[in-house]
Design a protein around this motif. Structure first.
Motif, PDB file in Angstrom:
ATOM      1  N   ALA A  64       0.674  -0.964   0.319  1.00 26.56           N
ATOM      2  CA  ALA A  64      -0.027  -0.128  -0.182  1.00 26.56           C
ATOM      3  C   ALA A  64       0.895   1.423   0.164  1.00 26.56           C
ATOM      4  CB  ALA A  64      -0.781   0.206   1.132  1.00 26.56           C
ATOM      5  N   ARG A  65       2.285   1.414   1.039  1.00 27.22           N
ATOM      6  CA  ARG A  65       2.785   2.786   0.663  1.00 27.22           C
ATOM      7  C   ARG A  65       3.275   2.861  -0.229  1.00 27.22           C
ATOM      8  NH1 ARG A  65       4.442   4.663   5.758  1.00 27.22           N
ATOM      9  NH2 ARG A  65       5.617   6.002   4.263  1.00 27.22           N
ATOM     10  N   ILE A  66       3.888   1.508  -0.960  1.00 23.17           N
ATOM     11  CA  ILE A  66       4.624   1.801  -2.700  1.00 23.17           C
ATOM     12  C   ILE A  66       3.877   2.383  -3.337  1.00 23.17           C
ATOM     13  CG2 ILE A  66       5.554   0.735  -4.478  1.00 23.17           C
ATOM     14  CD1 ILE A  66       6.560  -2.112  -2.337  1.00 23.17           C
ATOM     15  N   ILE A  67       2.576   1.277  -3.373  1.00 21.71           N
ATOM     16  CA  ILE A  67       1.591   2.233  -4.613  1.00 21.71           C
ATOM     17  C   ILE A  67       1.439   3.668  -4.193  1.00 21.71           C
ATOM     18  CG2 ILE A  67      -0.718   1.755  -5.196  1.00 21.71           C
ATOM     19  CD1 ILE A  67       1.162  -0.103  -6.330  1.00 21.71           C
ATOM     20  N   GLU A  68       1.118   3.645  -2.793  1.00 25.99           N
ATOM     21  CA  GLU A  68       0.525   5.713  -2.523  1.00 25.99           C
ATOM     22  C   GLU A  68       1.831   6.844  -2.879  1.00 25.99           C
ATOM     23  OE1 GLU A  68      -0.183   7.835   1.546  1.00 25.99           O
ATOM     24  OE2 GLU A  68       1.601   6.013   1.558  1.00 25.99           O
ATOM     25  N   ASP A  69       2.533   6.215  -2.723  1.00 23.08           N
ATOM     26  CA  ASP A  69       4.317   6.887  -3.688  1.00 23.08           C
ATOM     27  C   ASP A  69       4.294   6.796  -5.023  1.00 23.08           C
ATOM     28  OD1 ASP A  69       6.912   8.450  -3.117  1.00 23.08           O
ATOM     29  OD2 ASP A  69       7.512   6.642  -4.204  1.00 23.08           O
ATOM     30  N   LYS A  70       3.217   6.074  -5.444  1.00 19.61           N
ATOM     31  CA  LYS A  70       4.192   5.368  -7.120  1.00 19.61           C
ATOM     32  C   LYS A  70       2.440   6.634  -7.617  1.00 19.61           C
ATOM     33  CE  LYS A  70       2.455   3.211 -11.341  1.00 19.61           C
ATOM     34  NZ  LYS A  70       2.226   1.148 -11.082  1.00 19.61           N
ATOM     35  N   SER A  71       1.862   6.584  -6.847  1.00 24.68           N
ATOM     36  CA  SER A  71       0.301   6.770  -7.415  1.00 24.68           C
ATOM     37  C   SER A  71      -0.414   8.395  -7.327  1.00 24.68           C
ATOM     38  CB  SER A  71      -0.786   6.306  -7.250  1.00 24.68           C
ATOM     39  OG  SER A  71      -0.830   6.487  -5.692  1.00 24.68           O
ATOM     40  N   ASN A  72       0.681   8.992  -5.710  1.00 23.11           N
ATOM     41  CA  ASN A  72       1.073   9.999  -5.224  1.00 23.11           C
ATOM     42  C   ASN A  72      -0.690  10.422  -4.787  1.00 23.11           C
ATOM     43  OD1 ASN A  72       1.560  12.343  -4.290  1.00 23.11           O
ATOM     44  ND2 ASN A  72       0.975  13.702  -5.949  1.00 23.11           N
ATOM     45  N   ARG A  73      -1.569   9.553  -4.275  1.00 19.25           N
ATOM     46  CA  ARG A  73      -2.382   9.367  -3.107  1.00 19.25           C
ATOM     47  C   ARG A  73      -2.634   9.137  -1.938  1.00 19.25           C
ATOM     48  NH1 ARG A  73      -6.821   6.252  -7.727  1.00 19.25           N
ATOM     49  NH2 ARG A  73      -5.841   8.015 -10.053  1.00 19.25           N
ATOM     50  N   ALA A  74      -2.566  10.278  -1.216  1.00 18.83           N
ATOM     51  CA  ALA A  74      -2.326   9.500   0.238  1.00 18.83           C
ATOM     52  C   ALA A  74      -3.745   8.464   1.293  1.00 18.83           C
ATOM     53  CB  ALA A  74      -3.073  10.535   1.267  1.00 18.83           C
ATOM     54  N   ILE A  75      -2.935   7.555   1.618  1.00 14.76           N
ATOM     55  CA  ILE A  75      -3.867   6.726   2.465  1.00 14.76           C
ATOM     56  C   ILE A  75      -4.698   6.990   3.425  1.00 14.76           C
ATOM     57  CG2 ILE A  75      -3.906   4.432   3.415  1.00 14.76           C
ATOM     58  CD1 ILE A  75      -1.419   3.755   2.062  1.00 14.76           C
ATOM     59  N   ARG A  76      -5.821   7.059   3.472  1.00 11.90           N
ATOM     60  CA  ARG A  76      -6.876   7.353   5.027  1.00 11.90           C
ATOM     61  C   ARG A  76      -6.682   6.556   5.776  1.00 11.90           C
ATOM     62  NH1 ARG A  76      -9.691   7.878   0.651  1.00 11.90           N
ATOM     63  NH2 ARG A  76     -11.544   6.247   1.120  1.00 11.90           N
ATOM     64  N   PHE A  77      -6.078   6.816   6.756  1.00 11.03           N
ATOM     65  CA  PHE A  77      -5.761   6.112   7.519  1.00 11.03           C
ATOM     66  C   PHE A  77      -7.276   5.439   8.708  1.00 11.03           C
ATOM     67  CE2 PHE A  77      -1.551   7.422   7.260  1.00 11.03           C
ATOM     68  CZ  PHE A  77      -1.136   6.177   7.137  1.00 11.03           C
ATOM     69  N   GLY A  78      -7.658   4.422   8.435  1.00  6.26           N
ATOM     70  CA  GLY A  78      -8.780   3.991   9.681  1.00  6.26           C
ATOM     71  C   GLY A  78      -8.405   2.549  10.420  1.00  6.26           C
ATOM     72  N   VAL A  79      -9.603   2.264  10.754  1.00  6.73           N
ATOM     73  CA  VAL A  79      -9.518   1.060  11.986  1.00  6.73           C
ATOM     74  C   VAL A  79     -10.900   0.376  11.740  1.00  6.73           C
ATOM     75  CG1 VAL A  79      -7.495   2.007  13.921  1.00  6.73           C
ATOM     76  CG2 VAL A  79      -9.538   2.542  14.139  1.00  6.73           C
ATOM     77  N   VAL A  80     -11.192  -1.104  11.651  1.00  2.79           N
ATOM     78  CA  VAL A  80     -12.508  -1.679  12.056  1.00  2.79           C
ATOM     79  C   VAL A  80     -12.761  -2.004  13.402  1.00  2.79           C
ATOM     80  CG1 VAL A  80     -13.534  -3.777  11.477  1.00  2.79           C
ATOM     81  CG2 VAL A  80     -11.642  -2.975  10.139  1.00  2.79           C
ATOM     82  N   ASN A  81     -13.884  -0.907  13.952  1.00  2.00           N
ATOM     83  CA  ASN A  81     -14.690  -1.622  14.844  1.00  2.00           C
ATOM     84  C   ASN A  81     -14.286  -3.350  15.396  1.00  2.00           C
ATOM     85  OD1 ASN A  81     -16.052  -1.656  17.653  1.00  2.00           O
ATOM     86  ND2 ASN A  81     -16.568   0.059  16.975  1.00  2.00           N
ATOM     87  N   VAL A  82     -13.426  -4.203  16.129  1.00  2.00           N
ATOM     88  CA  VAL A  82     -13.950  -5.517  16.441  1.00  2.00           C
ATOM     89  C   VAL A  82     -14.791  -6.189  16.920  1.00  2.00           C
ATOM     90  CG1 VAL A  82     -11.179  -5.976  15.745  1.00  2.00           C
ATOM     91  CG2 VAL A  82     -12.472  -5.586  18.450  1.00  2.00           C
ATOM     92  N   ALA A  83     -15.570  -5.085  17.654  1.00  2.00           N
ATOM     93  CA  ALA A  83     -17.023  -5.539  18.510  1.00  2.00           C
ATOM     94  C   ALA A  83     -18.010  -5.579  17.817  1.00  2.00           C
ATOM     95  CB  ALA A  83     -17.344  -4.120  19.420  1.00  2.00           C
ATOM     96  N   SER A  84     -17.638  -4.789  16.411  1.00  2.00           N
ATOM     97  CA  SER A  84     -19.239  -4.585  15.574  1.00  2.00           C
ATOM     98  C   SER A  84     -18.753  -5.617  14.408  1.00  2.00           C
ATOM     99  CB  SER A  84     -19.521  -3.654  15.395  1.00  2.00           C
ATOM    100  OG  SER A  84     -18.731  -2.642  15.109  1.00  2.00           O
ATOM    101  N   MET A  85     -17.790  -5.611  14.085  1.00  2.00           N
ATOM    102  CA  MET A  85     -17.126  -6.459  13.175  1.00  2.00           C
ATOM    103  C   MET A  85     -17.517  -5.047  11.660  1.00  2.00           C
ATOM    104  SD  MET A  85     -14.348  -9.039  13.486  1.00  2.00           S
ATOM    105  CE  MET A  85     -14.766 -10.240  12.718  1.00  2.00           C
ATOM    106  N   ALA A  86     -17.294  -4.175  11.568  1.00  2.00           N
ATOM    107  CA  ALA A  86     -17.965  -3.768  10.468  1.00  2.00           C
ATOM    108  C   ALA A  86     -16.212  -2.785   9.654  1.00  2.00           C
ATOM    109  CB  ALA A  86     -18.396  -2.171  10.741  1.00  2.00           C
ATOM    110  N   PHE A  87     -16.625  -3.935   8.667  1.00  2.00           N
ATOM    111  CA  PHE A  87     -15.122  -4.426   7.930  1.00  2.00           C
ATOM    112  C   PHE A  87     -15.369  -2.759   6.435  1.00  2.00           C
ATOM    113  CE2 PHE A  87     -16.127  -8.145   8.273  1.00  2.00           C
ATOM    114  CZ  PHE A  87     -15.251  -9.162   8.896  1.00  2.00           C
ATOM    115  N   LEU A  88     -14.140  -2.745   6.856  1.00  2.00           N
ATOM    116  CA  LEU A  88     -13.322  -1.085   5.494  1.00  2.00           C
ATOM    117  C   LEU A  88     -14.180  -1.399   4.031  1.00  2.00           C
ATOM    118  CD1 LEU A  88     -10.159   0.059   7.506  1.00  2.00           C
ATOM    119  CD2 LEU A  88     -12.231   0.897   7.517  1.00  2.00           C
ATOM    120  N   PRO A  89     -14.246  -0.580   3.543  1.00  2.00           N
ATOM    121  CA  PRO A  89     -14.922  -0.953   1.958  1.00  2.00           C
ATOM    122  C   PRO A  89     -13.845  -1.414   1.540  1.00  2.00           C
ATOM    123  CG  PRO A  89     -14.546   1.018   2.324  1.00  2.00           C
ATOM    124  CD  PRO A  89     -14.152   0.665   3.286  1.00  2.00           C
ATOM    125  N   ILE A  90     -13.754  -2.451   0.356  1.00  2.00           N
ATOM    126  CA  ILE A  90     -12.623  -2.864  -0.533  1.00  2.00           C
ATOM    127  C   ILE A  90     -12.883  -2.893  -2.090  1.00  2.00           C
ATOM    128  CG2 ILE A  90     -11.060  -4.642  -1.278  1.00  2.00           C
ATOM    129  CD1 ILE A  90     -10.300  -4.198   1.335  1.00  2.00           C
TER     130      ILE A  90
END
Length: 240
Positions: free
Chosen positions: A214-240
């Motif tokens: 992800a860091r390699i692609i971020e550097d190549k594309s110059n598009r910053a990653i939006r950092f986030g976490v998953v709430n393990v209690a609800s298991m609401a996943f981050l979108p793909i």
């Protein structure tokens, strides 16, 4: 105009020599990751090759984890009627040979990552869980198995896949049935009380590979990653 074929021949020769110049890694199991040269390599950039290598490592780790989970939980592969853990594992990953045609890639991976932890679930928990992880990680690579100069890969998807995997690891270590038993066995202790953390190591490698790519692609594309976490209690996943 006659110079063009000559130039192409020189490029092919140089590529072949470069492919043959490196010494293969000597692994304990005798396997080799050396890639034979193909004319298609001329349409790839350095980052494209890096993406393919990382993806192959991701798939190899998922296979290892599937086999290890089946061996720790043999009742699961027996539910599906397979003769062994190896046969069940091979069946799950066979569609990768023609992934662009496989119906498996359309699996709703979010549901597959949640279903194994339901108390009323009666199917093969290992198959469902690892199927979900496989489809999710392949979705992070846009369901592609080959990458070229014009291929787009989203760093955010790779990052999100790593966070979702962390949530699955937490669930695997904590989900218990009504009797207080783990729904799926993974890490544990042998008869001498020595901890077996091989699952943790494999999952750690998987998460690390996705984060690094992800860091390699971020550097190549110059598009910053939006950092986030998953709430393990609800298991609401981050979108793909």
């Amino acid at each position: 105009m006659k110079r063009i074929p000559a130039l192409l021949a020189c490029l092919l020769t140089a590529a072949l020599l470069a492919a043959c110049s490196g010494q293969p890694i000597q692994r304990r199991d005798g396997s080799s990751s050396v890639r034979s040269f193909s004319i298609k390599e001329l349409a790839k950039g350095d980052v494209d090759t890096v993406i393919e290598i990382h993806q192959q490592e991701v798939i190899a780790i998922l296979k290892t984890l599937t086999l290890k989970l089946y061996r720790r939980n043999p009742a699961e592969w027996r539910k599906t009627g397979f003769a062994s853990a190896d046969e069940a594992t091979a069946s799950l990953f066979e569609p990768l040979q023609h992934w662009h045609l496989a119906q498996q890639k359309n699996l709703p991976w979010e549901s597959a990552l949640l279903d194994p932890w339901r108390a009323d679930f009666t199917g093969d928990r290992v198959k469902t869980l690892m199927n979900g992880l496989l489809v999710m990680h392949m979705a992070a690579f846009n369901q592609q198995t080959e990458f070229y100069l014009l291929t787009e890969v989203d760093a955010q998807k790779l990052y999100n896949a790593a966070r979702n995997t962390e949530a699955v690891v937490w669930k695997l270590s904590n989900a218990r049935n009504a009797q207080g038993e783990l729904m799926l066995l993974s890490n544990g202790f042998n008869g001498d009380g020595v901890a077996n953390l091989s699952f943790e190591r494999e999952f750690g490698k998987l998460i690390g590979i996705q984060d690094t790519l992800a860091r390699i692609i971020e550097d190549k594309s110059n598009r910053a990653i939006r950092f986030g976490v998953v709430n393990v209690a609800s298991m609401a996943f981050l979108p793909i």
